[in-house]
Design an enzyme around this catalytic site. Sequence first.
Site, PDB file in Angstrom:
ATOM      1  N   SER A  21       6.548  51.656  59.707  1.00 28.17           N
ATOM      2  CA  SER A  21       5.440  52.109  60.560  1.00 28.17           C
ATOM      3  C   SER A  21       4.070  51.625  60.077  1.00 28.17           C
ATOM      4  CB  SER A  21       5.457  53.630  60.694  1.00 28.17           C
ATOM      5  OG  SER A  21       6.574  54.006  61.445  1.00 28.17           O
ATOM      6  N   LYS A  70      10.017  66.989  61.452  1.00 29.00           N
ATOM      7  CA  LYS A  70       9.683  66.917  62.879  1.00 29.00           C
ATOM      8  C   LYS A  70       9.740  68.269  63.598  1.00 29.00           C
ATOM      9  CE  LYS A  70      10.979  62.145  63.863  1.00 29.00           C
ATOM     10  NZ  LYS A  70      11.835  61.266  64.666  1.00 29.00           N
ATOM     11  N   ASP A 106       9.494  59.551  70.721  1.00 28.17           N
ATOM     12  CA  ASP A 106      10.813  58.957  70.447  1.00 28.17           C
ATOM     13  C   ASP A 106      11.594  58.705  71.741  1.00 28.17           C
ATOM     14  OD1 ASP A 106      10.707  58.741  67.686  1.00 28.17           O
ATOM     15  OD2 ASP A 106      11.493  60.755  67.354  1.00 28.17           O
ATOM     16  N   GLY A 129      25.312  62.431  68.882  1.00 27.97           N
ATOM     17  CA  GLY A 129      24.302  63.148  68.107  1.00 27.97           C
ATOM     18  C   GLY A 129      23.621  64.220  68.945  1.00 27.97           C
ATOM     19  N   ALA A 130      23.113  65.219  68.247  1.00 31.89           N
ATOM     20  CA  ALA A 130      22.388  66.297  68.934  1.00 31.89           C
ATOM     21  C   ALA A 130      21.199  66.739  68.088  1.00 31.89           C
ATOM     22  CB  ALA A 130      23.332  67.471  69.200  1.00 31.89           C
TER      23      ALA A 130
HETATM   24  P1  NAP Z   1      18.621  64.573  62.679  1.00 30.98           P
HETATM   25  O1  NAP Z   1      17.797  65.431  63.551  1.00 30.98           O
HETATM   26  O2  NAP Z   1      18.806  64.952  61.253  1.00 30.98           O
HETATM   27  O3  NAP Z   1      20.084  64.427  63.378  1.00 30.98           O
HETATM   28  C1  NAP Z   1      21.112  63.753  62.732  1.00 30.98           C
HETATM   29  C2  NAP Z   1      22.316  63.631  63.673  1.00 30.98           C
HETATM   30  O4  NAP Z   1      23.301  62.803  63.012  1.00 30.98           O
HETATM   31  C3  NAP Z   1      23.000  64.965  63.980  1.00 30.98           C
HETATM   32  O5  NAP Z   1      23.504  64.938  65.289  1.00 30.98           O
HETATM   33  C4  NAP Z   1      24.139  64.998  62.946  1.00 30.98           C
HETATM   34  O6  NAP Z   1      25.245  65.770  63.351  1.00 30.98           O
HETATM   35  C5  NAP Z   1      24.531  63.527  62.942  1.00 30.98           C
HETATM   36  N1  NAP Z   1      25.237  63.172  61.733  1.00 30.98           N
HETATM   37  C6  NAP Z   1      24.721  63.069  60.480  1.00 30.98           C
HETATM   38  N2  NAP Z   1      25.686  62.687  59.617  1.00 30.98           N
HETATM   39  C7  NAP Z   1      26.825  62.549  60.340  1.00 30.98           C
HETATM   40  C8  NAP Z   1      28.155  62.157  60.015  1.00 30.98           C
HETATM   41  N3  NAP Z   1      28.502  61.843  58.762  1.00 30.98           N
HETATM   42  N4  NAP Z   1      29.068  62.097  61.011  1.00 30.98           N
HETATM   43  C9  NAP Z   1      28.724  62.386  62.278  1.00 30.98           C
HETATM   44  N5  NAP Z   1      27.479  62.766  62.648  1.00 30.98           N
HETATM   45  C10 NAP Z   1      26.539  62.834  61.683  1.00 30.98           C
HETATM   46  O7  NAP Z   1      18.063  63.072  62.605  1.00 30.98           O
HETATM   47  P2  NAP Z   1      17.214  62.272  63.715  1.00 30.98           P
HETATM   48  O8  NAP Z   1      15.768  62.465  63.449  1.00 30.98           O
HETATM   49  O9  NAP Z   1      17.738  62.578  65.053  1.00 30.98           O
HETATM   50  O10 NAP Z   1      17.547  60.743  63.299  1.00 30.98           O
HETATM   51  C11 NAP Z   1      18.822  60.178  63.495  1.00 30.98           C
HETATM   52  C12 NAP Z   1      18.780  58.707  63.141  1.00 30.98           C
HETATM   53  O11 NAP Z   1      17.926  58.023  64.040  1.00 30.98           O
HETATM   54  C13 NAP Z   1      18.230  58.389  61.747  1.00 30.98           C
HETATM   55  O12 NAP Z   1      19.036  57.384  61.170  1.00 30.98           O
HETATM   56  C14 NAP Z   1      16.841  57.859  62.003  1.00 30.98           C
HETATM   57  O13 NAP Z   1      16.417  56.927  61.033  1.00 30.98           O
HETATM   58  C15 NAP Z   1      17.028  57.175  63.348  1.00 30.98           C
HETATM   59  N6  NAP Z   1      15.779  57.095  64.136  1.00 30.98           N
HETATM   60  C16 NAP Z   1      15.404  55.883  64.617  1.00 30.98           C
HETATM   61  C17 NAP Z   1      14.252  55.792  65.363  1.00 30.98           C
HETATM   62  C18 NAP Z   1      13.808  54.459  65.894  1.00 30.98           C
HETATM   63  O14 NAP Z   1      12.635  54.347  66.269  1.00 30.98           O
HETATM   64  N7  NAP Z   1      14.666  53.471  65.982  1.00 30.98           N
HETATM   65  C19 NAP Z   1      13.470  56.919  65.645  1.00 30.98           C
HETATM   66  C20 NAP Z   1      13.903  58.159  65.148  1.00 30.98           C
HETATM   67  C21 NAP Z   1      15.069  58.239  64.386  1.00 30.98           C
HETATM   68  P3  NAP Z   1      25.362  67.333  62.958  1.00 30.98           P
HETATM   69  O15 NAP Z   1      24.614  68.071  64.021  1.00 30.98           O
HETATM   70  O16 NAP Z   1      26.811  67.597  62.972  1.00 30.98           O
HETATM   71  O17 NAP Z   1      24.738  67.483  61.594  1.00 30.98           O
END
Ligand code: NAP
Length: 280
Positions: A21, A70, A106, A129-130
């Site tokens: 960023s 967040k 996002d 994912g959720a």
């Molecule tokens: P978050 O709120 O922590 O959510 C994580 C999600 O991943 C939950 O649904 C979780 O499931 C699931 N998960 C984690 N480990 C898992 C596993 N071993 N097996 C299956 N499901 C698993 O995180 P977030 O902020 O949404 O971010 C998610 C990803 O998106 C990150 O890698 C982040 O870097 C990326 N991201 C990218 C951008 C972009 O601009 N490209 C923007 C934001 C985020 P449970 O509910 O079961 O824990």
Amino acid sequence: MINSKTKVLCLVGKPVRHSLSPIIHNIALNDLNLNYVYVAFEIEGNQLENAIRGIKALGIKGANITMPYKIEVLKYLDELSKDVKEIGAVNTILNENSILKGYNTDGVGALRALEKFTELDDKKVILLGAGGSAKAIATAISEKVSEIVVLNRTENKAVELASRLKERGFNARALKLNNKNLRNEIRNVHILINATSVGMNSDVSPVPKYLLKPGLVVFDIVYNPLETKLLRDAREKQCITINGLWMLVYQGAESLKIWTGFYPNVQLMRETALKMVRKR
Ligand code: NAP
């Protein structure tokens, strides 16, 4: 050149030292000839309230909030956008005369990225994912697509997200993330979005390769590595692949517009981010 009039923007999270960023924002601000600088602050959880107070105290113009703050940050803000109220997570703060307003870019970032590669109207989508990103993406795409099937490791979180979408009149279902459910659902969908963190900094995929089908649009929001195992498998199975860099750039561009009123050069931001990713 940084001088006594330079306005400050920042990223708050932990970890942030890997973040692209600061690079994409500073190149865009420079390109727009705006006297701003964007810096990253890695803070401990017990310092979040002080950090947000600091934004007001120091007159920092705006901030991005990233994992793991967040959701927690909501309670320290003065106003929340409609999107934030729906999603329950903030990734952008605007400091307007000491009133801190929370936004979430996002979802719109992901929507812009998807629309670069595919039509969304009347398409069925699997959303893996959720968490915070999945909620933002679901909210942003729900008005365009015909159905969202949310699959999550923790099933009740998927149920909660699908219920919220249904309450707003959208077609949504929830299932546990496992191979059986993936196999049954993938047959009928056009787009698969990975909004879990599976694949981030590791060579694992949330979807077995044999379940991917030619022509499926596969969007992985993880951008580290740029080509995750899911995207590599998808490319080898003749799917249409979209990596997380476009979302990163578009969500950043939307934040920058909120802070400055100007929409930046997204191509420049993407090229700069790409160079940095390749150097790693
Ligand atoms: P978050 O709120 O922590 O959510 C994580 C999600 O991943 C939950 O649904 C979780 O499931 C699931 N998960 C984690 N480990 C898992 C596993 N071993 N097996 C299956 N499901 C698993 O995180 P977030 O902020 O949404 O971010 C998610 C990803 O998106 C990150 O890698 C982040 O870097 C990326 N991201 C990218 C951008 C972009 O601009 N490209 C923007 C934001 C985020 P449970 O509910 O079961 O824990």
